[in-house]
Design a protein around this motif. Structure first.
Motif, PDB file in Angstrom:
ATOM      1  N   MET A  64      20.230   2.056  -3.180  1.00  0.00           N
ATOM      2  CA  MET A  64      20.309   1.213  -1.989  1.00  0.00           C
ATOM      3  C   MET A  64      21.376   1.706  -1.002  1.00  0.00           C
ATOM      4  SD  MET A  64      17.930  -0.980  -2.526  1.00  0.00           S
ATOM      5  CE  MET A  64      18.241  -2.111  -1.188  1.00  0.00           C
ATOM      6  N   SER A  65      22.135   2.751  -1.370  1.00  0.00           N
ATOM      7  CA  SER A  65      23.218   3.305  -0.540  1.00  0.00           C
ATOM      8  C   SER A  65      24.293   2.267  -0.241  1.00  0.00           C
ATOM      9  CB  SER A  65      22.663   3.876   0.770  1.00  0.00           C
ATOM     10  OG  SER A  65      21.770   4.914   0.504  1.00  0.00           O
ATOM     11  N   TRP A  66      24.611   1.458  -1.223  1.00  0.00           N
ATOM     12  CA  TRP A  66      25.656   0.456  -1.073  1.00  0.00           C
ATOM     13  C   TRP A  66      27.005   1.079  -1.386  1.00  0.00           C
ATOM     14  CZ3 TRP A  66      22.664  -3.817  -4.173  1.00  0.00           C
ATOM     15  CH2 TRP A  66      21.675  -4.363  -3.339  1.00  0.00           C
ATOM     16  N   THR A  94       0.846  -1.183   0.000  1.00  0.00           N
ATOM     17  CA  THR A  94       0.000   0.000   0.000  1.00  0.00           C
ATOM     18  C   THR A  94       0.885   1.239   0.000  1.00  0.00           C
ATOM     19  OG1 THR A  94      -0.103  -0.021   2.402  1.00  0.00           O
ATOM     20  CG2 THR A  94      -1.852  -1.190   1.225  1.00  0.00           C
ATOM     21  N   ASP A  95       0.286   2.374  -0.310  1.00  0.00           N
ATOM     22  CA  ASP A  95       1.034   3.633  -0.305  1.00  0.00           C
ATOM     23  C   ASP A  95       1.653   3.866   1.063  1.00  0.00           C
ATOM     24  OD1 ASP A  95       0.401   4.176  -2.915  1.00  0.00           O
ATOM     25  OD2 ASP A  95      -1.368   5.350  -2.416  1.00  0.00           O
ATOM     26  N   GLY A  96       2.897   4.291   1.066  1.00  0.00           N
ATOM     27  CA  GLY A  96       3.565   4.636   2.293  1.00  0.00           C
ATOM     28  C   GLY A  96       4.316   3.502   2.945  1.00  0.00           C
ATOM     29  N   ARG A  97       4.162   2.296   2.449  1.00  0.00           N
ATOM     30  CA  ARG A  97       4.888   1.169   3.047  1.00  0.00           C
ATOM     31  C   ARG A  97       6.272   1.056   2.419  1.00  0.00           C
ATOM     32  NH1 ARG A  97       3.008  -5.116   3.466  1.00  0.00           N
ATOM     33  NH2 ARG A  97       4.889  -5.812   4.488  1.00  0.00           N
ATOM     34  N   VAL A  98       7.267   0.896   3.235  1.00  0.00           N
ATOM     35  CA  VAL A  98       8.645   0.808   2.761  1.00  0.00           C
ATOM     36  C   VAL A  98       8.984  -0.661   2.509  1.00  0.00           C
ATOM     37  CG1 VAL A  98      11.057   1.246   3.353  1.00  0.00           C
ATOM     38  CG2 VAL A  98       9.283   2.877   4.016  1.00  0.00           C
ATOM     39  N   LEU A  99       9.590  -0.929   1.362  1.00  0.00           N
ATOM     40  CA  LEU A  99      10.014  -2.286   1.045  1.00  0.00           C
ATOM     41  C   LEU A  99      11.251  -2.668   1.849  1.00  0.00           C
ATOM     42  CD1 LEU A  99       9.878  -2.294  -2.860  1.00  0.00           C
ATOM     43  CD2 LEU A  99       8.376  -3.545  -1.345  1.00  0.00           C
ATOM     44  N   PRO A 100      11.318  -3.901   2.336  1.00  0.00           N
ATOM     45  CA  PRO A 100      12.579  -4.355   2.938  1.00  0.00           C
ATOM     46  C   PRO A 100      13.684  -4.337   1.883  1.00  0.00           C
ATOM     47  CG  PRO A 100      10.785  -5.879   3.423  1.00  0.00           C
ATOM     48  CD  PRO A 100      10.278  -4.882   2.415  1.00  0.00           C
ATOM     49  N   GLY A 101      14.941  -4.231   2.324  1.00  0.00           N
ATOM     50  CA  GLY A 101      16.070  -4.104   1.402  1.00  0.00           C
ATOM     51  C   GLY A 101      16.134  -5.187   0.350  1.00  0.00           C
ATOM     52  N   CYS A 102      15.936  -6.448   0.749  1.00  0.00           N
ATOM     53  CA  CYS A 102      16.058  -7.530  -0.218  1.00  0.00           C
ATOM     54  C   CYS A 102      14.959  -7.447  -1.276  1.00  0.00           C
ATOM     55  CB  CYS A 102      16.051  -8.886   0.470  1.00  0.00           C
ATOM     56  SG  CYS A 102      14.589  -9.204   1.464  1.00  0.00           S
ATOM     57  N   SER A 131      29.481  -3.316  -3.129  1.00  0.00           N
ATOM     58  CA  SER A 131      28.220  -3.360  -3.881  1.00  0.00           C
ATOM     59  C   SER A 131      28.038  -4.663  -4.653  1.00  0.00           C
ATOM     60  CB  SER A 131      28.099  -2.161  -4.814  1.00  0.00           C
ATOM     61  OG  SER A 131      29.192  -2.111  -5.696  1.00  0.00           O
ATOM     62  N   ALA A 132      29.106  -5.225  -5.197  1.00  0.00           N
ATOM     63  CA  ALA A 132      28.970  -6.485  -5.939  1.00  0.00           C
ATOM     64  C   ALA A 132      28.513  -7.603  -5.006  1.00  0.00           C
ATOM     65  CB  ALA A 132      30.291  -6.855  -6.604  1.00  0.00           C
ATOM     66  N   ARG A 133      29.053  -7.636  -3.792  1.00  0.00           N
ATOM     67  CA  ARG A 133      28.620  -8.646  -2.818  1.00  0.00           C
ATOM     68  C   ARG A 133      27.166  -8.427  -2.428  1.00  0.00           C
ATOM     69  NH1 ARG A 133      33.512  -7.375  -0.559  1.00  0.00           N
ATOM     70  NH2 ARG A 133      32.517  -6.267   1.150  1.00  0.00           N
ATOM     71  N   MET A 134      26.774  -7.182  -2.274  1.00  0.00           N
ATOM     72  CA  MET A 134      25.391  -6.881  -1.885  1.00  0.00           C
ATOM     73  C   MET A 134      24.419  -7.261  -3.000  1.00  0.00           C
ATOM     74  SD  MET A 134      25.681  -5.853   1.168  1.00  0.00           S
ATOM     75  CE  MET A 134      24.237  -4.959   1.650  1.00  0.00           C
ATOM     76  N   ARG A 135      24.788  -6.960  -4.243  1.00  0.00           N
ATOM     77  CA  ARG A 135      23.919  -7.355  -5.362  1.00  0.00           C
ATOM     78  C   ARG A 135      23.777  -8.867  -5.422  1.00  0.00           C
ATOM     79  NH1 ARG A 135      26.602  -3.151  -7.891  1.00  0.00           N
ATOM     80  NH2 ARG A 135      28.032  -4.567  -8.936  1.00  0.00           N
TER      81      ARG A 135
END
Length: 84
Positions: free
Chosen positions: A32-34, A4-12, A39-43
């Motif tokens: 994502m502020s990586w 719904t509007d206003g809900r933030v998605l978890p990072g994954c 960043s390659a590991r995070m992706r």
């Protein structure tokens, strides 16, 4: 995934949505502020390639090589279509 509007998605889930949208890696890193060094590991950790992505890319490659599905022409190798 429905939100719904206003809900933030978890990072994954946010990273997966960006992957599905085809957002370039450099923009994903910024959104994502990586950090550049990790960043390659995070992706690899958060962005998982699924079957629908593989099929999408396979269709794009096929369209480039042999023309869009249902096209009666010779595909990309036709000089008249390329303007040569």
């Amino acid at each position: 995934m429905r939100y719904t509007d206003g809900r933030v998605l978890p990072g994954c889930e946010a990273a997966q949505v960006l992957l599905l949208l085809g957002v370039p890696d450099v923009l994903v890193d910024a959104i994502m502020s990586w950090e550049p060094g990790s960043s390659a590991r995070m992706r690899a950790r958060y962005m998982h390639v699924n079957n629908s992505l593989l099929l999408k890319v396979a269709k794009q490659v096929g369209d480039i090589l042999w023309g869009p599905e249902g096209d009666s022409g010779e595909g990309a190798a036709d000089p008249e279509r390329d303007g040569n």
